[in-house]
Motif scaffolding. Sequence first.
Motif, short mmCIF file in Angstrom:
data_model
loop_
_atom_site.label_atom_id
_atom_site.label_comp_id
_atom_site.label_asym_id
_atom_site.label_seq_id
_atom_site.Cartn_x
_atom_site.Cartn_y
_atom_site.Cartn_z
N TRP A 185 13.73 -2.23 0.78
CA TRP A 185 12.40 -2.46 -0.28
C TRP A 185 12.16 -1.48 -1.13
CZ3 TRP A 185 9.83 -6.26 -2.40
CH2 TRP A 185 8.74 -5.89 -3.26
N PHE A 186 11.97 -0.17 -0.40
CA PHE A 186 11.52 0.94 -1.05
C PHE A 186 12.71 1.73 -2.06
CE2 PHE A 186 8.86 0.90 2.52
CZ PHE A 186 7.66 0.58 2.18
N ILE A 187 13.74 1.59 -1.75
CA ILE A 187 14.63 1.98 -2.80
C ILE A 187 14.71 0.86 -3.74
CG2 ILE A 187 15.95 3.46 -1.27
CD1 ILE A 187 18.33 1.32 -1.06
N VAL A 222 0.94 -1.09 -0.09
CA VAL A 222 0.07 0.12 0.13
C VAL A 222 0.97 1.26 -0.06
CG1 VAL A 222 -1.59 1.41 1.31
CG2 VAL A 222 -1.94 -1.13 0.96
N ARG A 223 1.88 1.27 0.94
CA ARG A 223 2.75 2.54 0.95
C ARG A 223 3.55 2.74 -0.29
NH1 ARG A 223 6.25 1.94 6.30
NH2 ARG A 223 6.21 -0.18 5.77
N TRP A 224 4.14 1.52 -1.04
CA TRP A 224 4.88 1.71 -2.22
C TRP A 224 3.97 2.16 -3.28
CZ3 TRP A 224 8.60 3.04 -4.50
CH2 TRP A 224 8.81 2.92 -5.90
N ILE A 259 3.67 5.82 -2.55
CA ILE A 259 4.98 6.52 -2.93
C ILE A 259 5.36 6.71 -4.62
CG2 ILE A 259 7.51 6.02 -2.60
CD1 ILE A 259 6.69 5.03 -0.12
N ALA A 260 5.13 5.40 -5.01
CA ALA A 260 5.41 5.37 -6.55
C ALA A 260 4.62 6.71 -7.39
CB ALA A 260 5.04 4.23 -7.20
N THR A 261 3.44 6.61 -6.73
CA THR A 261 2.52 7.72 -7.59
C THR A 261 3.19 9.09 -7.34
OG1 THR A 261 0.43 6.31 -7.13
CG2 THR A 261 0.36 9.02 -7.60
N VAL A 262 3.72 9.36 -6.06
CA VAL A 262 4.21 10.80 -6.02
C VAL A 262 5.72 10.79 -6.72
CG1 VAL A 262 5.41 12.10 -3.99
CG2 VAL A 262 3.22 10.91 -3.62
N LEU A 263 6.66 9.79 -6.70
CA LEU A 263 7.81 9.68 -7.34
C LEU A 263 7.53 10.16 -8.76
CD1 LEU A 263 9.59 6.79 -5.53
CD2 LEU A 263 9.61 9.39 -5.01
N LYS A 264 6.44 9.53 -9.43
CA LYS A 264 6.22 9.78 -10.65
C LYS A 264 5.66 11.49 -11.19
CE LYS A 264 4.72 4.95 -11.89
NZ LYS A 264 3.78 4.07 -12.18
N GLN A 265 4.84 11.70 -10.22
CA GLN A 265 4.13 12.98 -10.32
C GLN A 265 5.35 14.16 -10.09
OE1 GLN A 265 1.43 13.04 -7.02
NE2 GLN A 265 -0.44 12.27 -8.18
N PHE A 266 6.27 13.96 -9.44
CA PHE A 266 7.33 15.05 -9.14
C PHE A 266 8.47 14.76 -10.28
CE2 PHE A 266 5.10 15.64 -5.32
CZ PHE A 266 5.18 17.14 -5.13
N GLY A 267 8.51 13.70 -10.98
CA GLY A 267 9.42 13.42 -11.87
C GLY A 267 11.08 13.23 -11.50
N VAL A 268 10.61 12.45 -10.22
CA VAL A 268 11.99 12.02 -9.36
C VAL A 268 13.00 11.32 -10.13
CG1 VAL A 268 12.66 10.91 -7.35
CG2 VAL A 268 10.63 12.48 -7.09
#
Length: 211
Positions: A45-47, A19-21, A24-33
Amino acid sequence: YEPVEIGGRRFANVRDSDVRWRAIATVLKQFGVRNVLDVGCAEGWFIRRAASDLHCFAVGIEASDCMAVGELSRLYARAERMATIRSFVGPKDLLALPKFDAVICMSVVHHIIRAYGLATAGEFVTALVSRVNKVLIFEVGTAEESSWTEFLPELSQGHEVFVRDFLERCGLRDVRVIAESPYYHREVQRLLFVAEPRQTGDTKLAGSELT
């Protein structure tokens, strides 16, 4: 604490990481990270997901032994674009790091509050914010959790209001909840927050002024 994958097999973990990933993935995509720092990355796991799923360069920092398991799984899979560092980091250590598009800090700050107090936790997060170019992803324990009731401040206005005020004082804006997932013992839900850094010098209060 977090999932570990070895040889195509995923070993179970105690937190709901999927759920958290997804949040997080949605945010990373939105901000062009393009690059990510995870402070308190546990098994990493998340990195690993940021590197493999989103092609980010990702670095994790972890003080405990659990990172060794994640590192072994990374080496076995020859996972690319990610690395982990074994270290306990304080505010001065954080200031020595380069800036990252996104910084993740989950399930870390309540340990700092317990050991050193709220003011020191504010100094830590203020230093962490200085390493953020685009977005911070943040989670902290709540006073409603039996493990942390004794150590975290009483929240007359609720956990979300406390975290929003805390992060704003540390130099962030647009603090908002993006997900919630069960705590370690499953007794309450923890909120996952996202926030953006304000302009340099626009911090309301220094960390030492948080009480």
